[in-house]
Design an enzyme around this catalytic site. Structure first.
Site, short mmCIF file in Angstrom:
data_model
loop_
_atom_site.label_atom_id
_atom_site.label_comp_id
_atom_site.label_asym_id
_atom_site.label_seq_id
_atom_site.Cartn_x
_atom_site.Cartn_y
_atom_site.Cartn_z
N GLN A 1 -4.36 -5.96 22.80
CA GLN A 1 -3.79 -5.42 21.58
C GLN A 1 -2.57 -6.23 21.14
O GLN A 1 -2.40 -6.52 19.96
CB GLN A 1 -3.36 -3.96 21.81
CG GLN A 1 -3.47 -3.10 20.59
CD GLN A 1 -4.88 -3.08 20.03
OE1 GLN A 1 -5.06 -3.20 18.82
NE2 GLN A 1 -5.90 -2.95 20.86
N GLU B 1 -3.09 34.66 -15.44
CA GLU B 1 -2.57 33.29 -15.50
C GLU B 1 -2.24 32.85 -16.92
O GLU B 1 -1.82 31.71 -17.14
CB GLU B 1 -3.57 32.32 -14.87
CG GLU B 1 -3.74 32.55 -13.38
CD GLU B 1 -4.58 31.49 -12.70
OE1 GLU B 1 -5.17 30.64 -13.41
OE2 GLU B 1 -4.62 31.48 -11.46
N GLN C 1 -2.33 -10.26 -4.34
CA GLN C 1 -3.03 -10.66 -5.56
C GLN C 1 -4.52 -10.30 -5.50
O GLN C 1 -5.14 -9.98 -6.52
CB GLN C 1 -2.86 -12.16 -5.83
CG GLN C 1 -3.38 -13.10 -4.77
CD GLN C 1 -2.37 -13.44 -3.70
OE1 GLN C 1 -1.47 -12.66 -3.41
NE2 GLN C 1 -2.51 -14.62 -3.10
N GLU D 1 -3.55 4.68 17.54
CA GLU D 1 -4.77 4.14 16.90
C GLU D 1 -5.89 4.07 17.94
O GLU D 1 -7.00 4.54 17.71
CB GLU D 1 -4.46 2.75 16.34
CG GLU D 1 -5.67 2.06 15.74
CD GLU D 1 -5.36 0.61 15.38
OE1 GLU D 1 -6.14 0.03 14.60
OE2 GLU D 1 -4.38 0.03 15.89
N SER E 1 -1.62 -3.16 14.73
CA SER E 1 -2.48 -2.49 15.70
C SER E 1 -1.68 -1.94 16.88
O SER E 1 -0.56 -2.38 17.18
CB SER E 1 -3.54 -3.48 16.20
OG SER E 1 -4.57 -2.80 16.84
N ASN F 1 -1.92 -7.62 5.96
CA ASN F 1 -0.50 -7.66 6.32
C ASN F 1 0.29 -6.64 5.48
O ASN F 1 -0.28 -5.87 4.70
CB ASN F 1 0.07 -9.08 6.16
CG ASN F 1 0.00 -9.58 4.73
OD1 ASN F 1 -0.11 -8.81 3.77
ND2 ASN F 1 0.06 -10.90 4.56
N HIS G 1 -2.80 -9.46 18.86
CA HIS G 1 -3.14 -9.37 17.44
C HIS G 1 -2.00 -9.84 16.54
O HIS G 1 -2.21 -10.54 15.56
CB HIS G 1 -3.45 -7.92 17.06
CG HIS G 1 -4.89 -7.56 17.22
ND1 HIS G 1 -5.89 -8.14 16.49
CD2 HIS G 1 -5.50 -6.65 18.02
CE1 HIS G 1 -7.06 -7.62 16.84
NE2 HIS G 1 -6.85 -6.72 17.77
N TYR H 1 -11.43 -5.86 1.92
CA TYR H 1 -10.45 -6.91 2.23
C TYR H 1 -10.63 -7.36 3.68
O TYR H 1 -10.63 -6.54 4.60
CB TYR H 1 -9.02 -6.40 2.03
CG TYR H 1 -8.01 -7.52 2.13
CD1 TYR H 1 -7.62 -8.23 1.00
CD2 TYR H 1 -7.49 -7.92 3.37
CE1 TYR H 1 -6.73 -9.29 1.10
CE2 TYR H 1 -6.59 -8.97 3.48
CZ TYR H 1 -6.22 -9.66 2.33
OH TYR H 1 -5.35 -10.73 2.42
N HIS I 1 -9.99 30.99 -21.17
CA HIS I 1 -10.74 31.13 -19.94
C HIS I 1 -11.40 32.52 -19.90
O HIS I 1 -12.59 32.66 -19.59
CB HIS I 1 -9.83 30.98 -18.72
CG HIS I 1 -9.53 29.56 -18.34
ND1 HIS I 1 -8.86 28.71 -19.16
CD2 HIS I 1 -9.82 28.86 -17.21
CE1 HIS I 1 -8.74 27.54 -18.57
NE2 HIS I 1 -9.33 27.60 -17.37
#
Length: 446
Positions: free
Chosen positions: A260, A416, A192, A328, A238, A215, A263, A130, A421
């Site tokens: 920064q 168990e 979407q 970050e 950010s 976003n 942004h 993306y 098993h």
């Protein structure tokens, strides 16, 4: 104006408020909207993509418009300058060189009992990348997502990004994609687009992993489709935290904070400094650099709500506060950044010294700029080659090795309450003990 705090009692509360800035009361409402978008795209495919692109991006598409054509890809090279193409190619080389150092190696170990153990790394078959649009175009995000995927060996990489006015695609994004080896690109964004990548449509086949920032709607969509597909992280707005001493240049520090803040209105820019005089100089320099700033309105909003200068008593205190915030981006603009680095435990990326602004990491230093935000650096790491790889355990036992551990496995399985098993081992051991062990070669007797 960028606030200065000197009262230590306020500091942790303010840092926590900034860290929690994405957890507002509107998120629940937005998540309901995203769920509806996801389910509609899952049911209606291309028709839903076209509907939501018109509703959210005000662009009218036909199904044949969704995928960017080869002629558009070719034309993009004619629309970028030689300088930009050269910069993209340099960034490609440096990012690829860094990520090639991060490819994990498959391995096997042979022990004395004839047991073979190992780990085998294989890439996912397909990845959806993306790339945000809207306020700006981000060819750097293309490179930071596509190159690690290609280095990992992903066969099919897909880029989704919102269309601009008149259905146009930013030529720098298209060129960056091609330089990184990606030519399957779709003009669709938002929740979407995430739905299409997760579930597939008539035009856009689904993928295995989705990466890339977006976003709040994109982030919520990634959160909701996780499990159907893999994701890199839930990246928020950010943020940068700068630790500076009395040797730091206030002009540089102010520029790094604004780099920064520009942004997004929810971006965070924080300075922790041991020098009260520097704090005041940076505060004034931020105001000076904002004059005639092309993105002044949104940058001022970020600075007003999520900007902060804290005067601390020592660099040790600054490091402690930084670790609690887990930024970050962390810049160490101090006389001896390597010494301070020893005290840093949590940060997405760390930039050392006054000659290393965070922008070098954004574009071409090599390490990835898709990083954990909102405190996630306490447990998460940057996007990288590993994001597009999965590993399988490799196990082989000889009959003799199985015989040695059969009793322990039987005991654990019985404890168990899993009798089959236990039987799966016990039956083999019985045949080994009686000499009836034989390996089926798959050949019938004549």
């Amino acid at each position: 104006m960028l606030r200065i705090i000197t009262q230590q009692a306020e500091v942790r509360a303010e840092l926590q408020r900034i860290c929690d800035r994405t957890h507002d009361e509107q998120v629940a409402h937005k998540e309901a909207t995203v769920r509806e978008v996801l389910q509609t795209v899952k049911r209606q495919g291309d028709r839903a993509l076209i509907h939501y692109t018109e509703e959210f991006d005000q662009q009218t598409l036909k199904p044949e418009d969704l995928r960017v054509s080869g002629s558009e890809l070719d034309a993009a090279y004619q629309q970028v300058s030689k300088e930009l193409l050269s910069a993209i190619q340099l960034a490609c080389r440096r990012i690829e060189a860094f990520h090639r150092q991060r490819v994990p190696k498959s391995w096997v170990h042979f022990d004395e009992d004839g047991v073979v153990l190992g780990k085998r790394y294989t890439p996912v078959d397909s990845a959806g990348l993306y790339v945000p649009g809207g306020r700006a175009a981000y060819p750097s995000t293309v490179l930071m997502n596509a190159i690690p995927a290609k280095v990992a060996g992903v066969k099919r990489c897909v880029i989704v990004t919102p269309p601009g006015m008149g259905k146009t695609m930013n030529p720098a994004v298209l060129v960056a994609a091609q330089e990184a080896g990606v030519e399957e690109i779709y003009r669709v964004g938002g929740a979407q687009a995430i739905a299409a990548l997760a579930y597939g449509t008539e035009t856009l086949p689904k993928v295995d992993v989705i990466t890339g920032p977006g976003n709040i709607y994109v982030t919520l969509a990634k959160k909701l489709v996780y499990g159907t597909v893999g994701i890199d992280s839930l990246a928020g707005p950010s943020e940068v935290l700068v630790i500076a001493d009395d040797k730091a240049n206030p002009v540089y520090v102010a520029a790094d904070l604004l780099a920064q803040a520009e942004h997004d209105p929810m971006a965070a820019a924080i300075l922790l400094t041991t020098d009260a005089a520097l704090a005041k100089k940076v505060q004034a320099e931020v105001e000076r650099q904002l004059v005639n700033h092309p993105r002044r309105t949104l940058t001022e909003k970020a600075i007003a709500h999520y900007g902060l200068i804290v005067v601390v008593d020592s660099l040790a205190t600054a490091a402690q506060l930084s670790n609690e915030f887990a930024p970050e981006h962390l810049e160490l603009e101090v006389a001896d950044p390597w010494a301070l680095l020893e005290q840093i435990r949590h940060a997405g990326a760390i930039f050392l010294g006054s000659s290393t602004p965070e922008a070098v990491g954004d574009y071409l230093a090599g390490p990835n700029h898709t990083l954990p935000t909102s405190g996630a650096a306490r447990y998460a790491s940057a996007l990288g080659v590993e994001t597009f790889l999965k590993h399988s355990s490799v196990v082989q036992y000889t009959p003799e090795a199985l015989q040695k551990v059969a009793g322990a496995i039987d005991t654990l399985a019985t404890t168990e309450g899993l009798p089959s098993h236990a039987d799966s081992v016990r039956l083999r051991k019985q045949d080994l003990d009686t000499g009836n062990w034989q390996i089926d070669t798959g050949e019938e007797e004549s």
